[in-house]
Design a protein around this motif. Structure first.
Motif, mmCIF file in Angstrom:
data_model
loop_
_atom_site.group_PDB
_atom_site.id
_atom_site.type_symbol
_atom_site.label_atom_id
_atom_site.label_comp_id
_atom_site.label_asym_id
_atom_site.label_seq_id
_atom_site.Cartn_x
_atom_site.Cartn_y
_atom_site.Cartn_z
ATOM 1 N N GLN A 1 -36.254 28.858 -155.289
ATOM 2 C CA GLN A 1 -37.579 28.953 -154.673
ATOM 3 C C GLN A 1 -38.275 27.598 -154.695
ATOM 4 O O GLN A 1 -38.964 27.220 -153.734
ATOM 5 C CB GLN A 1 -38.428 29.982 -155.420
ATOM 6 N N ALA A 2 -38.099 26.845 -155.778
ATOM 7 C CA ALA A 2 -38.721 25.529 -155.883
ATOM 8 C C ALA A 2 -38.175 24.569 -154.831
ATOM 9 O O ALA A 2 -38.920 23.760 -154.271
ATOM 10 C CB ALA A 2 -38.500 24.956 -157.281
ATOM 11 N N VAL A 3 -36.879 24.661 -154.543
ATOM 12 C CA VAL A 3 -36.292 23.818 -153.495
ATOM 13 C C VAL A 3 -36.955 24.129 -152.157
ATOM 14 O O VAL A 3 -37.342 23.216 -151.407
ATOM 15 C CB VAL A 3 -34.762 24.032 -153.402
ATOM 16 N N GLU A 4 -37.132 25.404 -151.858
ATOM 17 C CA GLU A 4 -37.776 25.787 -150.603
ATOM 18 C C GLU A 4 -39.219 25.278 -150.553
ATOM 19 O O GLU A 4 -39.672 24.782 -149.513
ATOM 20 C CB GLU A 4 -37.757 27.310 -150.440
ATOM 21 N N ASP A 5 -39.923 25.388 -151.654
ATOM 22 C CA ASP A 5 -41.316 24.932 -151.689
ATOM 23 C C ASP A 5 -41.398 23.424 -151.461
ATOM 24 O O ASP A 5 -42.302 22.943 -150.762
ATOM 25 C CB ASP A 5 -41.954 25.291 -153.033
ATOM 26 N N ILE A 6 -40.480 22.679 -152.060
ATOM 27 C CA ILE A 6 -40.473 21.220 -151.874
ATOM 28 C C ILE A 6 -40.206 20.869 -150.416
ATOM 29 O O ILE A 6 -40.877 20.015 -149.829
ATOM 30 C CB ILE A 6 -39.427 20.567 -152.797
ATOM 31 N N LEU A 7 -39.234 21.532 -149.820
ATOM 32 C CA LEU A 7 -38.882 21.226 -148.433
ATOM 33 C C LEU A 7 -40.032 21.525 -147.482
ATOM 34 O O LEU A 7 -40.231 20.825 -146.484
ATOM 35 C CB LEU A 7 -37.632 22.016 -148.019
ATOM 36 N N LYS A 8 -40.822 22.558 -147.799
ATOM 37 C CA LYS A 8 -41.968 22.879 -146.945
ATOM 38 C C LYS A 8 -43.032 21.791 -146.990
ATOM 39 O O LYS A 8 -43.789 21.600 -146.035
ATOM 40 C CB LYS A 8 -42.582 24.210 -147.375
ATOM 41 N N GLY A 9 -43.102 21.074 -148.103
ATOM 42 C CA GLY A 9 -44.141 20.062 -148.261
ATOM 43 C C GLY A 9 -43.714 18.661 -147.903
ATOM 44 O O GLY A 9 -44.524 17.731 -147.948
ATOM 45 N N ILE A 10 -42.453 18.467 -147.528
ATOM 46 C CA ILE A 10 -41.952 17.126 -147.217
ATOM 47 C C ILE A 10 -42.260 16.762 -145.773
ATOM 48 O O ILE A 10 -42.075 17.557 -144.859
ATOM 49 C CB ILE A 10 -40.440 17.038 -147.494
ATOM 50 N N SER A 11 -42.730 15.537 -145.566
ATOM 51 C CA SER A 11 -42.982 15.022 -144.224
ATOM 52 C C SER A 11 -42.267 13.682 -144.077
ATOM 53 O O SER A 11 -42.562 12.729 -144.791
ATOM 54 C CB SER A 11 -44.489 14.842 -143.995
ATOM 55 N N LEU A 12 -41.316 13.624 -143.169
ATOM 56 C CA LEU A 12 -40.520 12.412 -142.961
ATOM 57 C C LEU A 12 -40.535 12.041 -141.471
ATOM 58 O O LEU A 12 -40.770 12.894 -140.617
ATOM 59 C CB LEU A 12 -39.079 12.627 -143.429
ATOM 60 N N PRO A 13 -40.266 10.764 -141.159
ATOM 61 C CA PRO A 13 -40.255 10.349 -139.747
ATOM 62 C C PRO A 13 -38.982 10.757 -139.013
ATOM 63 O O PRO A 13 -38.793 10.378 -137.863
ATOM 64 C CB PRO A 13 -40.356 8.821 -139.851
ATOM 65 N N VAL A 14 -38.100 11.521 -139.678
ATOM 66 C CA VAL A 14 -36.845 11.943 -139.050
ATOM 67 C C VAL A 14 -36.734 13.463 -139.116
ATOM 68 O O VAL A 14 -37.351 14.117 -139.950
ATOM 69 C CB VAL A 14 -35.623 11.312 -139.755
ATOM 70 N N GLU A 15 -35.919 13.998 -138.212
ATOM 71 C CA GLU A 15 -35.629 15.423 -138.229
ATOM 72 C C GLU A 15 -34.426 15.673 -139.131
ATOM 73 O O GLU A 15 -33.475 14.905 -139.136
ATOM 74 C CB GLU A 15 -35.341 15.923 -136.821
ATOM 75 N N PHE A 16 -34.483 16.744 -139.906
ATOM 76 C CA PHE A 16 -33.374 17.079 -140.777
ATOM 77 C C PHE A 16 -33.371 18.581 -141.018
ATOM 78 O O PHE A 16 -34.359 19.264 -140.757
ATOM 79 C CB PHE A 16 -33.478 16.335 -142.114
ATOM 80 N N ALA A 17 -32.267 19.075 -141.523
ATOM 81 C CA ALA A 17 -32.170 20.472 -141.932
ATOM 82 C C ALA A 17 -31.300 20.523 -143.181
ATOM 83 O O ALA A 17 -30.393 19.692 -143.354
ATOM 84 C CB ALA A 17 -31.570 21.322 -140.814
ATOM 85 N N ILE A 18 -31.580 21.464 -144.051
ATOM 86 C CA ILE A 18 -30.867 21.538 -145.326
ATOM 87 C C ILE A 18 -30.427 22.970 -145.601
ATOM 88 O O ILE A 18 -31.193 23.914 -145.428
ATOM 89 C CB ILE A 18 -31.753 21.028 -146.487
ATOM 90 N N ASP A 19 -29.177 23.106 -146.010
ATOM 91 C CA ASP A 19 -28.661 24.337 -146.600
ATOM 92 C C ASP A 19 -28.357 24.030 -148.059
ATOM 93 O O ASP A 19 -27.878 22.938 -148.378
ATOM 94 C CB ASP A 19 -27.386 24.807 -145.885
ATOM 95 N N PHE A 20 -28.650 24.970 -148.942
ATOM 96 C CA PHE A 20 -28.464 24.663 -150.360
ATOM 97 C C PHE A 20 -28.094 25.901 -151.156
ATOM 98 O O PHE A 20 -28.324 27.030 -150.728
ATOM 99 C CB PHE A 20 -29.746 24.053 -150.942
ATOM 100 N N ASP A 21 -27.528 25.653 -152.330
ATOM 101 C CA ASP A 21 -27.271 26.718 -153.283
ATOM 102 C C ASP A 21 -27.204 26.099 -154.671
ATOM 103 O O ASP A 21 -26.883 24.917 -154.823
ATOM 104 C CB ASP A 21 -25.972 27.460 -152.963
ATOM 105 N N TYR A 22 -27.517 26.919 -155.689
ATOM 106 C CA TYR A 22 -27.513 26.430 -157.062
ATOM 107 C C TYR A 22 -26.504 27.215 -157.890
ATOM 108 O O TYR A 22 -26.533 28.443 -157.910
ATOM 109 C CB TYR A 22 -28.902 26.556 -157.679
ATOM 110 N N ASP A 23 -25.625 26.487 -158.557
ATOM 111 C CA ASP A 23 -24.626 27.083 -159.441
ATOM 112 C C ASP A 23 -25.164 27.005 -160.865
ATOM 113 O O ASP A 23 -25.147 25.939 -161.486
ATOM 114 C CB ASP A 23 -23.305 26.315 -159.307
ATOM 115 N N GLU A 24 -25.649 28.142 -161.382
ATOM 116 C CA GLU A 24 -26.267 28.136 -162.705
ATOM 117 C C GLU A 24 -25.257 27.798 -163.797
ATOM 118 O O GLU A 24 -25.590 27.111 -164.775
ATOM 119 C CB GLU A 24 -26.900 29.498 -163.004
ATOM 120 N N GLU A 25 -24.038 28.266 -163.636
ATOM 121 C CA GLU A 25 -23.025 28.026 -164.665
ATOM 122 C C GLU A 25 -22.698 26.540 -164.780
ATOM 123 O O GLU A 25 -22.606 25.997 -165.880
ATOM 124 C CB GLU A 25 -21.760 28.829 -164.343
#
Length: 430
Positions: A271-295
């Protein structure tokens, strides 16, 4: 639909162009002191602003200046401010008179352009245009420099020790009335209001007025002050109760999130990753897919990189003569900018994500772009780099001074970039 952006730069602060029947000259200087150069010579004018008094003194031999027929009918000693305007679309600089009209007289323009103030004004514009062009490129090349500073173990410990903020009640602003103050006020009033033809009686009458009214006025003033102070304090107390309750709730919520961060809670991190991405503003277009391996305490990032077409293609320089030179970057130069930009993005995102939780030990960033596949002839996603950032190593980097391409060497990575800065397709790290 498009628009044109134009700048206006004054020649110099306090600079004017003087028109007269005998020719054209520049003058400059603050109020009360002006230095003038004209067709009849150089002069220093001194005066006292606002008085109308001044002295004009010739300080040099007359300088030769050509007269222009177009100025023959200009009023003697009339003055106007000239402005230089730069049109970004056409790359042209025009000279405007005080009414904002473009000066088109070629002889006059030739004379104006030969003057030092015009040259200095033009150089100012050229430097600003170069700075603007450089800034557009810098925004892309230095994305990695906006990587946040890594939080240390001491930082996380201090977060745990934080106490809830409490509201500080404000003191009642009005001072408490005193008998001495009231007494002085009554004496002043007596001096203003009590007077007699028998002046020798004034002192006694005034003293009687003060003594008879002192206790009554003091009691009234003090009671009024005490009532207002009690009301103020009661309101402040209610404000404190409400504010402290709200801030305690925020503190408890913050501590709950902190606990999840310290424990490496997977849902919290995602959830924190999603929140960070919502608040980022950059001069380029990008898209991110992510996952976290707890182990494995590893965050996987698939980064859809911006295309090279998004980067500025112009570069600017100032010649030895002060002229502006704007050219298109070479293909290699543009690819070099692109390589720095997209590898810098990996550091930028990794820095943000490491700060989500001290339990994130690794951030793997794999960047891909859309390119024409030589195998299929279709536009396909192709990975061009993959890098495994390790927290301890990343934390020791001085990000502001790295070259992001070279800094990949600090980590396990896959990157094939030739001397012409052309990326080859790679297989990303698992």
């Amino acid at each position: 639909m498009g628009f044109r952006f134009s700048k206006r730069v004054k020649l110099l602060p306090g600079l004017t162009m003087n028109f007269s029947k005998s020719g054209v000259g520049f003058s400059m200087g603050p109020k009360g002191l002006r230095y003038s150069v004209g067709p009849t010579g150089s002069y220093m004018t001194t005066g006292i602003p606002g008085t109308g008094l001044s002295v004009r003194e010739k300080i040099g031999a007359a300088s030769h200046a050509r007269s222009h027929g177009s100025l023959a009918d200009a009023p003697a000693e009339s003055k106007t401010n000239l402005t230089l305007r730069y049109d970004e679309a056409t790359r042209e600089v025009t000279v405007l008179d005080q009414d904002g009209k473009v000066i088109t007289d070629l002889n006059l323009l030739q004379y104006i352009r030969a003057q030092d103030p015009y040259k200095e004004g033009l150089l100012t514009i050229n430097k600003q245009v170069k700075q603007d062009i450089d800034e557009k490129t810098r925004q892309f090349l230095e994305i990695y420099k906006a990587t946040p500073k890594m939080l240390t173990a001491q930082d996380w410990q201090s977060f745990q020790q934080a106490k809830p903020i409490e509201y500080d009640m404000q003191p009642f602003p009005d001072p408490e009335p005193t008998k001495e103050g009231i007494k002085e006020e009554l004496w002043q009033r007596a001096r203003n209001e009590i007077g007699s033809l028998f002046f020798w009686r004034n002192s006694g009458l005034r003293e009687t007025f003060v003594s008879e009214n002192l206790d009554r006025v003091y009691t009234e003033r003090h009671n009024d002050w005490a009532a207002r102070k009690a009301a103020f304090d009661a309101e402040e107390y209610e404000t404190k109760q409400s504010a402290d309750t709200s801030m305690l709730a925020c503190h408890n919520e913050h501590m709950a999130r902190l606990g999840k961060a310290l424990n490496g809670d997977g849902e919290y991190i995602r959830q924190a990753v999603e929140d960070i991405l919502k608040g980022i503003s950059l001069p380029v277009e990008f898209a991110i897919d992510f996952d976290y391996d707890e182990e494995k305490r590893r965050l996987h990032i698939d980064l859809d990189l911006p295309e090279i077409e998004q980067l500025p293609i112009e570069q600017a320089g100032i010649t030895a003569t002060g002229r502006l030179s704007v050219k298109q970057k070479s293909a290699k130069g543009l690819r070099s900018d692109y390589a720095v930009c997209v590898t810098g993005l990996a550091f930028y995102f990794a820095g943000h994500f490491f700060n989500i939780s001290p339990m994130i030990g690794e951030v793997v960033v794999s960047g891909y772009t859309q390119r024409l596949s030589k195998k299929t002839g279709n536009i396909e996603n192709e990975y061009i780099y993959s890098v495994q950032f390790i927290r301890d190593i990343f934390q020791r980097l001085n990000i502001a001074h790295i070259n992001p391409i070279d800094a990949f060497e600090n980590f396990t990575h896959t990157l094939e970039l030739n001397q012409s800065f052309e990326f080859k397709a790679i297989v990303p790290l698992e």
